[in-house]
Design a protein around this motif. Structure first.
Motif, PDB file in Angstrom:
ATOM      1  N   SER A  38      48.932  62.474  12.308  1.00  0.00           N
ATOM      2  CA  SER A  38      47.518  62.622  11.984  1.00  0.00           C
ATOM      3  C   SER A  38      47.255  61.917  10.659  1.00  0.00           C
ATOM      4  O   SER A  38      48.170  61.691   9.864  1.00  0.00           O
ATOM      5  CB  SER A  38      47.142  64.098  11.868  1.00  0.00           C
ATOM      6  N   ARG A  40      45.795  63.013   8.094  1.00  0.00           N
ATOM      7  CA  ARG A  40      46.122  63.932   7.001  1.00  0.00           C
ATOM      8  C   ARG A  40      47.634  64.021   6.784  1.00  0.00           C
ATOM      9  O   ARG A  40      48.117  63.984   5.652  1.00  0.00           O
ATOM     10  CB  ARG A  40      45.541  65.307   7.291  1.00  0.00           C
ATOM     11  N   SER A  68      42.107  56.303  19.364  1.00  0.00           N
ATOM     12  CA  SER A  68      41.982  57.626  18.755  1.00  0.00           C
ATOM     13  C   SER A  68      41.030  58.478  19.583  1.00  0.00           C
ATOM     14  O   SER A  68      40.019  57.992  20.084  1.00  0.00           O
ATOM     15  CB  SER A  68      41.466  57.499  17.321  1.00  0.00           C
ATOM     16  N   GLY A  73      44.072  63.121  18.445  1.00  0.00           N
ATOM     17  CA  GLY A  73      44.873  62.278  17.574  1.00  0.00           C
ATOM     18  C   GLY A  73      44.799  60.811  17.940  1.00  0.00           C
ATOM     19  O   GLY A  73      43.954  60.394  18.734  1.00  0.00           O
ATOM     20  N   SER A  74      45.709  60.055  17.363  1.00  0.00           N
ATOM     21  CA  SER A  74      45.770  58.602  17.585  1.00  0.00           C
ATOM     22  C   SER A  74      47.066  58.255  18.290  1.00  0.00           C
ATOM     23  O   SER A  74      48.125  58.796  17.975  1.00  0.00           O
ATOM     24  CB  SER A  74      45.682  57.872  16.248  1.00  0.00           C
TER      25      SER A  74
END
Length: 124
Positions: A38, A40, A68, A73-74
């Motif tokens: 993520s 973050r 994404s 998420g990606s």
């Protein structure tokens, strides 16, 4: 996924992230469908701003390397062979551009450069 950030290169951090993730995708280290950390989590791991990781992920998505999904998420996108080839060609052109600039500074002729490239590439 290993990403190493250097503060001494002069290259912006988000570009370092983008180029390293692209390299891992092109080398096959990251495969289609693989989840990226993520934004973050990556920011925490690299001790950088979430805004920086967001910018890197946005660029990777814009260039067609990741997709994404909100809340999920990606992920590494299935790569188009032509897209990968184009990315490699851009990299080769940039490196050859640097080599040609250096050759011109050293007064190395085009014929000598061609000979060097053929030797390195495995030609006659």
């Amino acid at each position: 996924m290993d990403i190493i950030i250097s503060n001494s290169t002069g290259e912006p951090i988000y570009e370092q992230i983008v180029s390293q993730i692209k390299a891992q995708i092109m080398s096959g280290e990251l495969k289609a469908g693989d989840a990226l950390p993520s934004m973050r989590a990556l920011a925490q791991a690299l001790r950088i701003s979430v805004i920086t990781t967001k910018r890197a992920y946005e660029e990777l998505e814009r260039d067609g390397f990741i997709e994404s999904y909100t809340g999920k998420g990606s992920f590494v996108k299935t790569q188009n062979a032509e897209l990968l080839k184009e990315e490699y060609l851009r990299k080769v052109e940039a490196l050859l551009g640097e080599a040609c600039d250096t050759a011109k500074m050293c007064d190395i002729s085009l014929e000598e450069m061609i000979s060097i490239v053929e030797m390195i590439y495995g030609g006659n």
